[in-house]
Design an enzyme around this catalytic site. Structure first.
Site, PDB file in Angstrom:
ATOM      1  N   LYS A  11       0.836  -1.208   0.000  1.00 27.72           N
ATOM      2  CA  LYS A  11       0.000   0.000   0.000  1.00 27.72           C
ATOM      3  C   LYS A  11       0.868   1.254   0.000  1.00 27.72           C
ATOM      4  CE  LYS A  11      -3.755  -2.475   2.222  1.00 27.72           C
ATOM      5  NZ  LYS A  11      -4.391  -2.893   3.476  1.00 27.72           N
ATOM      6  N   ASP A  62     -10.719   3.419   4.183  1.00 29.38           N
ATOM      7  CA  ASP A  62     -11.103   2.004   4.088  1.00 29.38           C
ATOM      8  C   ASP A  62     -12.630   1.841   4.089  1.00 29.38           C
ATOM      9  OD1 ASP A  62      -9.311  -0.034   3.676  1.00 29.38           O
ATOM     10  OD2 ASP A  62      -8.692  -0.199   5.774  1.00 29.38           O
ATOM     11  N   GLN A  65      -4.304  -1.275   9.648  1.00 31.24           N
ATOM     12  CA  GLN A  65      -4.254  -2.624   9.092  1.00 31.24           C
ATOM     13  C   GLN A  65      -4.888  -3.615  10.083  1.00 31.24           C
ATOM     14  OE1 GLN A  65      -3.132  -3.416   5.950  1.00 31.24           O
ATOM     15  NE2 GLN A  65      -3.857  -5.484   6.363  1.00 31.24           N
TER      16      GLN A  65
END
Ligand code: NAP
Length: 281
Positions: free
Chosen positions: A52, A119, A96
């Site tokens: 990422k 997200d 994460q």
């Protein structure tokens, strides 16, 4: 003959668009910034996070990883999130998952400022999607919708079957398909006669995490098959779909690797640029 849906190709296209948007924002003095928070040393998470960060840098963003010890307390992690919420150079915050067991994932996600929740996992963004309002949409289902659009696959009136009901893939996927006027069925581990249901699908999306769960006799002739699964089988990365046999039945299919995965990262970049564009002052 089956058409192979090339996620890598579409992800490159999307990333190019993002890069251009990023360059314009940078010229205007608001270079998009993505910060990824990684707690602990899980090897798979480390790989995802590095991927990422690299992708964000390639797009021209300011990209950072904050690495924290697995022993960090929930309050200490919340303090990190609050600091990032206040930082004007950080437009996107991604924590994460999974987090260590002593930390409540949703408490942390819900501490992220909704306008930085790239997200799309914050309860407010989840609610916005359910209500058909504007908000950040989780990257994997968003990437699938983008890929279907690039492929000119129509959804209106089609029967879409989603296998899996997780908050990050299955449920938002179903919401997006519904919004696109598909008739949607969601299956999960308690679903009886799975094959009987999947055989009715014009669009079949599997997000389970079980290699070869979807066999050729579970797929209708001519269906579009999207494989979200990522599984290790004999040291190889494979999806949920028995690709070699299902491709003989499907009209179009995504491979693993090279299908949904690249689009997920592309949509993270897209959401981060969106977050930076949304900042008005
Ligand atoms: P998850 O949270 O573990 O959810 C899996 C879902 O599958 C659950 O809803 C579960 O049902 C259902 N399920 C399990 N066994 C089943 C069976 N035999 N028949 C039907 N349904 C079954 O997983 P996830 O986070 O959604 O991820 C799913 C897969 O996608 C994983 O392989 C993951 O690595 C992959 N993934 C890929 C990407 C990408 O970018 N390519 C992104 C995210 C995830 P219950 O709810 O009843 O337990």
């Amino acid at each position: 003959m089956t058409h192979l849906i090339d996620g890598k190709k579409w992800a490159l296209l999307s990333r190019e668009e993002t890069k251009q948007a990023c360059a314009i924002l940078t010229q205007e003095g608001r270079q998009p910034g993505l910060t990824v928070v990684l707690v602990g040393e899980d090897p798979a998470s480390q790989t995802y996070v590095r991927g990422k960060e690299k992708a964000a840098t390639e797009a021209g963003m300011q990209s950072a990883i904050i690495r924290l010890e697995a022993t960090i307390t929930q309050d200490e992690l919340l303090a990190v999130i609050y600091r990032l919420n206040q930082d004007p150079h950080v437009h996107g915050i991604l924590v994460q998952l999974p987090l260590p067991k002593h930390i409540d994932d949703q408490v942390i996600i819900d501490a992220i400022a909704i306008e930085k929740d790239v997200d799309g996992f914050h309860a407010t963004n989840v609610g916005a999607l359910a209500l058909g309002l504007t908000g950040f949409v989780p990257c994997t289902p968003l990437g699938i919708m983008r890929m279907l659009a690039y492929e000119n696959i129509s959804l209106s009136g089609k029967h879409a079957v989603v296998i899996g009901r997780s908050n990050i893939v299955g449920k938002p996927m179903a919401q997006l398909l519904l919004k696109a006027n598909a008739t949607v069925t969601i299956c999960h581990s308690k679903t009886e006669n799975l094959g009987q249901i999947t055989r009715q699908a014009d669009i079949l999306i599997s997000a389970v995490g079980k290699a070869h769960l979807v066999k050729a006799d579970m797929v209708k002739e001519g269906a579009v098959v999207i494989d979200v699964g990522m599984n290790r089988l004999d040291g190889k990365l494979v999806g949920d779909v028995d690709f070699e046999n299902v491709k003989e039945v499907a009209s179009a299919i995504t491979p693993v690797p090279g299908g949904v995965g690249p689009m997920t990262i592309a949509m993270l970049l897209h959401n981060t640029v969106q977050a930076a564009s949304n900042v008005t002052s």
